[in-house]
Design a protein around this motif. Sequence first.
Motif, mmCIF file in Angstrom:
data_model
loop_
_atom_site.group_PDB
_atom_site.id
_atom_site.type_symbol
_atom_site.label_atom_id
_atom_site.label_comp_id
_atom_site.label_asym_id
_atom_site.label_seq_id
_atom_site.Cartn_x
_atom_site.Cartn_y
_atom_site.Cartn_z
ATOM 1 N N THR A 171 0.827 -1.211 0.000
ATOM 2 C CA THR A 171 0.000 0.000 0.000
ATOM 3 C C THR A 171 0.855 1.251 0.000
ATOM 4 O O THR A 171 0.595 2.203 -0.748
ATOM 5 C CB THR A 171 -0.912 0.009 1.240
ATOM 6 O OG1 THR A 171 -1.558 -1.246 1.352
ATOM 7 C CG2 THR A 171 -1.945 1.100 1.149
ATOM 8 N N ASN A 172 1.868 1.262 0.847
ATOM 9 C CA ASN A 172 2.725 2.442 0.948
ATOM 10 C C ASN A 172 3.426 2.747 -0.371
ATOM 11 O O ASN A 172 3.595 3.911 -0.746
ATOM 12 C CB ASN A 172 3.761 2.246 2.055
ATOM 13 C CG ASN A 172 3.134 2.202 3.433
ATOM 14 O OD1 ASN A 172 1.987 2.590 3.605
ATOM 15 N ND2 ASN A 172 3.871 1.713 4.412
ATOM 16 N N ALA A 173 3.851 1.704 -1.076
ATOM 17 C CA ALA A 173 4.527 1.913 -2.354
ATOM 18 C C ALA A 173 3.600 2.609 -3.346
ATOM 19 O O ALA A 173 4.029 3.498 -4.100
ATOM 20 C CB ALA A 173 4.998 0.572 -2.917
ATOM 21 N N ILE A 174 2.313 2.235 -3.330
ATOM 22 C CA ILE A 174 1.344 2.852 -4.240
ATOM 23 C C ILE A 174 1.042 4.287 -3.824
ATOM 24 O O ILE A 174 1.060 5.217 -4.640
ATOM 25 C CB ILE A 174 0.057 2.015 -4.284
ATOM 26 C CG1 ILE A 174 0.352 0.614 -4.829
ATOM 27 C CG2 ILE A 174 -1.000 2.698 -5.141
ATOM 28 C CD1 ILE A 174 -0.774 -0.372 -4.615
ATOM 29 N N ILE A 175 0.761 4.480 -2.538
ATOM 30 C CA ILE A 175 0.403 5.813 -2.037
ATOM 31 C C ILE A 175 1.546 6.800 -2.242
ATOM 32 O O ILE A 175 1.329 7.953 -2.626
ATOM 33 C CB ILE A 175 0.022 5.728 -0.549
ATOM 34 C CG1 ILE A 175 -1.293 4.956 -0.382
ATOM 35 C CG2 ILE A 175 -0.111 7.122 0.062
ATOM 36 C CD1 ILE A 175 -1.653 4.676 1.059
ATOM 37 N N GLU A 176 2.775 6.353 -2.013
ATOM 38 C CA GLU A 176 3.939 7.231 -2.111
ATOM 39 C C GLU A 176 4.485 7.338 -3.533
ATOM 40 O O GLU A 176 5.441 8.067 -3.782
ATOM 41 C CB GLU A 176 5.044 6.720 -1.177
ATOM 42 C CG GLU A 176 4.654 6.775 0.302
ATOM 43 C CD GLU A 176 5.649 6.030 1.189
ATOM 44 O OE1 GLU A 176 6.716 5.648 0.672
ATOM 45 O OE2 GLU A 176 5.345 5.822 2.378
ATOM 46 N N GLY A 177 3.885 6.624 -4.478
ATOM 47 C CA GLY A 177 4.354 6.682 -5.860
ATOM 48 C C GLY A 177 5.719 6.062 -6.060
ATOM 49 O O GLY A 177 6.488 6.492 -6.934
ATOM 50 N N LYS A 178 6.038 5.052 -5.273
ATOM 51 C CA LYS A 178 7.364 4.424 -5.341
ATOM 52 C C LYS A 178 7.285 2.999 -5.886
ATOM 53 O O LYS A 178 8.007 2.114 -5.461
ATOM 54 C CB LYS A 178 8.008 4.431 -3.952
ATOM 55 C CG LYS A 178 8.279 5.831 -3.424
ATOM 56 C CD LYS A 178 8.916 5.796 -2.040
ATOM 57 C CE LYS A 178 9.179 7.211 -1.526
ATOM 58 N NZ LYS A 178 9.768 7.205 -0.155
ATOM 59 N N THR A 179 6.373 2.794 -6.832
ATOM 60 C CA THR A 179 6.246 1.474 -7.435
ATOM 61 C C THR A 179 7.374 1.224 -8.430
ATOM 62 O O THR A 179 8.061 2.159 -8.863
ATOM 63 C CB THR A 179 4.892 1.345 -8.155
ATOM 64 O OG1 THR A 179 4.745 2.451 -9.055
ATOM 65 C CG2 THR A 179 3.747 1.371 -7.157
ATOM 66 N N ALA A 180 7.553 -0.041 -8.802
ATOM 67 C CA ALA A 180 8.611 -0.405 -9.734
ATOM 68 C C ALA A 180 8.264 0.073 -11.143
ATOM 69 O O ALA A 180 7.089 0.237 -11.496
ATOM 70 C CB ALA A 180 8.806 -1.917 -9.718
ATOM 71 N N LYS A 181 9.286 0.281 -11.959
ATOM 72 C CA LYS A 181 9.080 0.682 -13.349
ATOM 73 C C LYS A 181 8.439 -0.485 -14.094
ATOM 74 O O LYS A 181 8.998 -1.582 -14.169
ATOM 75 C CB LYS A 181 10.408 1.059 -13.991
ATOM 76 C CG LYS A 181 10.277 1.681 -15.380
ATOM 77 C CD LYS A 181 11.633 2.123 -15.914
ATOM 78 C CE LYS A 181 11.481 2.785 -17.287
ATOM 79 N NZ LYS A 181 12.809 3.206 -17.826
ATOM 80 N N THR A 182 7.246 -0.249 -14.636
ATOM 81 C CA THR A 182 6.423 -1.333 -15.178
ATOM 82 C C THR A 182 5.962 -1.003 -16.584
ATOM 83 O O THR A 182 5.660 0.152 -16.904
ATOM 84 C CB THR A 182 5.196 -1.562 -14.270
ATOM 85 O OG1 THR A 182 5.625 -1.794 -12.940
ATOM 86 C CG2 THR A 182 4.369 -2.750 -14.737
ATOM 87 N N ALA A 183 5.898 -2.029 -17.438
ATOM 88 C CA ALA A 183 5.333 -1.888 -18.778
ATOM 89 C C ALA A 183 3.972 -2.575 -18.818
ATOM 90 O O ALA A 183 3.675 -3.460 -18.012
ATOM 91 C CB ALA A 183 6.261 -2.492 -19.824
ATOM 92 N N PHE A 184 3.151 -2.161 -19.783
ATOM 93 C CA PHE A 184 1.789 -2.694 -19.903
ATOM 94 C C PHE A 184 1.527 -3.070 -21.356
ATOM 95 O O PHE A 184 1.811 -2.295 -22.270
ATOM 96 C CB PHE A 184 0.778 -1.645 -19.434
ATOM 97 C CG PHE A 184 -0.659 -2.022 -19.625
ATOM 98 C CD1 PHE A 184 -1.204 -3.115 -18.960
ATOM 99 C CD2 PHE A 184 -1.493 -1.280 -20.471
ATOM 100 C CE1 PHE A 184 -2.533 -3.464 -19.127
ATOM 101 C CE2 PHE A 184 -2.825 -1.616 -20.644
ATOM 102 C CZ PHE A 184 -3.349 -2.717 -19.969
ATOM 103 N N ILE A 185 0.997 -4.273 -21.565
ATOM 104 C CA ILE A 185 0.669 -4.750 -22.913
ATOM 105 C C ILE A 185 -0.812 -5.079 -22.975
ATOM 106 O O ILE A 185 -1.340 -5.772 -22.104
ATOM 107 C CB ILE A 185 1.487 -6.009 -23.276
ATOM 108 C CG1 ILE A 185 2.992 -5.715 -23.253
ATOM 109 C CG2 ILE A 185 1.082 -6.530 -24.660
ATOM 110 C CD1 ILE A 185 3.852 -6.928 -23.530
#
Length: 710
Positions: free
Chosen positions: A78-92
Motif C-alpha cells: 500500500t505504501n509503495a502505491i500511495i507514495e508513488g514508489k512502485t517499480a518501473k512497469t510496462a503494460f501490454i
Amino acid sequence: MTESTEGRYRIGVDIGGTFTDGTLVDSATGKVTTSKVLSTPSNPASGFISAVEKLLASDDSVNPEAVEHVVHATTVATNAIIEGKTAKTAFITTEGFRDMLEIARQIRPSLYDLQFEKPAPLVPRQLCFEVPERLDAKGEVVTPLDEKALANVVDQIADSGVEAVAVCLLHSYRNSEHEQRIGKAIAEKLPNVIISLSSDVVPEFREYLRASTTVINSSVAPIVNTYLSSISQKLHAAKVTSELLVMQSSGGVYPAAAASENPVFMVESGPAAGAVAAASLGTALGQPNVISFDMGGTTAKASLIRNGQPNITKDYSVGGAAQSGTGAFGGASGYPIRTPVVDLVEIGAGGGSIAWVDSGGALRVGPHSAGADPGPVCYGLGGEQPTITDANLVLGRLDPAYFAGGEMSLNLDVAREAIRKNCAEPLGLSIEEAAHGIVEIANTAMVNALRLVSVQRGHDPRDFMLVGFGGAGPAHAVRLAEQAGIPRVLIPLGPGTASALGLLVTDVRMEGSATLIVRSDEVELSRISDEFERLETAGREAHQVAASASGDPVFERAIEMRYWGQSFELSVPAPANPTIDQAWMNELTESFHDAHETAYGFRANDEPVELVNLRLTTVGKIARPQMRKLDSTNADASAASKGDRPVYLAENSGDKGVVQTPVYDRSKLPAGAVFNGPAIIEEPDCTTVIHPSWTVTVDDFGNLGIELNN
C-alpha cells in the motif's frame, strides 16, 4: 516453563504506521507474550526483526527453532502505491486499447468537485504497448496474435529497462492462450523481469478493473519480493527457520513465495488482521456479531462481522481518498483492485493524528499524522503539532510515567504548550477545553465510520458488540459505543497487539474465480458444476504446494449475482447441498433476494437474476491457539487499584468536567471482578477509559466486558 518442543510456538508481527506489534503464542498452553516497538518507515524490516527479537528475548526457554510458523501483516505494498514508489512497469494490451489505464472510468468520487484530478496511471503512456489480436466475448479468436508485432514490442520493452510487465488482453478471462504466449515471449527475452498475466491474477470480466489489478500486482511485486526476502534472511539470522506466511486482504494467509508472485492479494494486509482477531474472539465468547474497531497511531479502522465472518468485498480502491461503499466500486479516487478485501472503513484518526485550526477558525483533527517519526509532541522526539495522544495526556487519561509499560516517559508540559499555542489560544479556549474538543472531534469522525459499516449496510448497531483494540482504541471505544448506540463493548486482553494475535487465528486461503454472465433461468446447471470442479482441482494443486502449515483443504463456494440489467453484483454463499440442481438454484436465488434486501432495502422477486462470477476459496485450516484462563478468580477489583487521579470527562458536571477517577492495573484484575465507571484501566500497551454509566465485568480469560447501565 518446560523445555520447548518442535512446532510449539507461533509468532505474528503487524507493522503499523506508528508501532510494530509482535505476538508469540505457546500452542500447548495458550500463553501469549507481546512486544511493541516503534516502526521504522525507512526500513520496515528493521522494525519487524526488532519485534521478533524482543519476543524471543522475553523468555530464555523459547527456542527459535521451535517456532512453527511466522505470520506477517504489512502495508509495504500500500505504501509503495500511495507514495508513488512502485517499480518501473510496462503494460501490454489489445491493439486499440493502449490508453485504457489513462481513460480509466468516467466517474468521480465527488460529483461536483471541479478540482478533482484522477491519479496518474501507474504505467506512463510511453510504457504502454499494444499488439494486434482480438478475442470475442465467448473467448473465440477474431484476430490471431501477430507474432512479429509481439517480437517488436518485446524488443522495445527490453530497451526500456523495466522491472515488471503487466499483460491484459480483451476477454482473456474466457481464453488465456494469447496472454500465455505473450508471457512466454517476454520470459524468453527478459528472464529477470516479473510478469503478471490478467488471466492468472484475476480472470474476470471488466477489462479496466482487470488491467488495474494486474498492473498493481506487477508494479509492487519487485518491492514486495525484496522486502520479504530481507525479512526471511533476518529471520534465519535469528535462527527462526520456520515457514513465513503473509496476511491477505481477505483475512486469510498465504506463503511468502505466493505473496511475492501475487502481492495484490495483500494490499490491505494490516487492517484485515484486526478484523480477523475481533471475529475470532467474538465467536470464542459466543458473540458472533461484532463491530471491530481498531485505532492505532495513524488510522482508525472499523469492520462489521456477522455470524463470525467479516464481510468480504471486491469494490475497493487503493491510493486515493479514503472511502467505502458498494456501488461505484468503492469510490473512484484511487486505483481499483478486484481481489477479495475485508470490507472496512479506514479514516485518518489515530493517536498520532494532528489537531489544527483551519482558515475559517474551526478545530480540525487529521488526516495528517505525526506517525512514528517524530510522533506526538509528548514523545519528545521532535514533534511540534498537537495530536490526539497529546490531548488524552492533557485530559489525565494517560499516565505520563506509565506509557508503553513505563518504557517511554511522556512530557505533559510540552503537550499542554503545543495545545495552548496551536489550538486553545486561536479558539479562545482553555487548554483542557481544547484538548477535549480534539478528542470529541476525532470521536465524531470514528462514530461516522462505525455507522458506515453498520447502519449504511442495513444493520442495527444495537444488535452488535463493539470490540475495541489497537494502541489507542480502548481509550475511545466506550465513548464511541455510547454515541453510536452500541450497548456492549469488549476490550480483549493485550488490545494494543490484538492485530498481531489476529494473524495467528486465521487460515491459509487461496482464491479462484470464473466469469459466467448468464441468467439463472437460462444457465446450464452442468456448466456451474464443471466450473466449480475445475476451480477445486486448481485449489487442491495450490494447496499441496503452499499450505504446509494447514490441514486438508476445505472449499467455500460463492456466486456473485445481480438483477438482470444491473451494473453491480452481490456475493452470495452457495447452498450447502453439493448437488447443483433446480432446488439448489431456487435456494441460491432466494438467498440473493434476501441479500439484496439487506443491502439496498428492497427485493424484486419477479425480476430475472443473473449469475456473474463463480468464486471458490480453498481453505487450509490452521489449529487455533487456545485462550488461557486467568489464575485469579477473586471477584474484588480492589487488589488491582493504583489509586486515583483527576481526569477530564465531559459527562461530569463538577470542576469543569474534572473528577477524581479510580485507576486499575489490568494485570491484577481477577476474573469475575465487577466495578462501575468512571475508571481508568492501565496495561503496558494501552489505556482503557470507562465513562460514567458503564459497568465493567472481567471474564474468565481477562477480557473486559463493558455494558451500559439501564
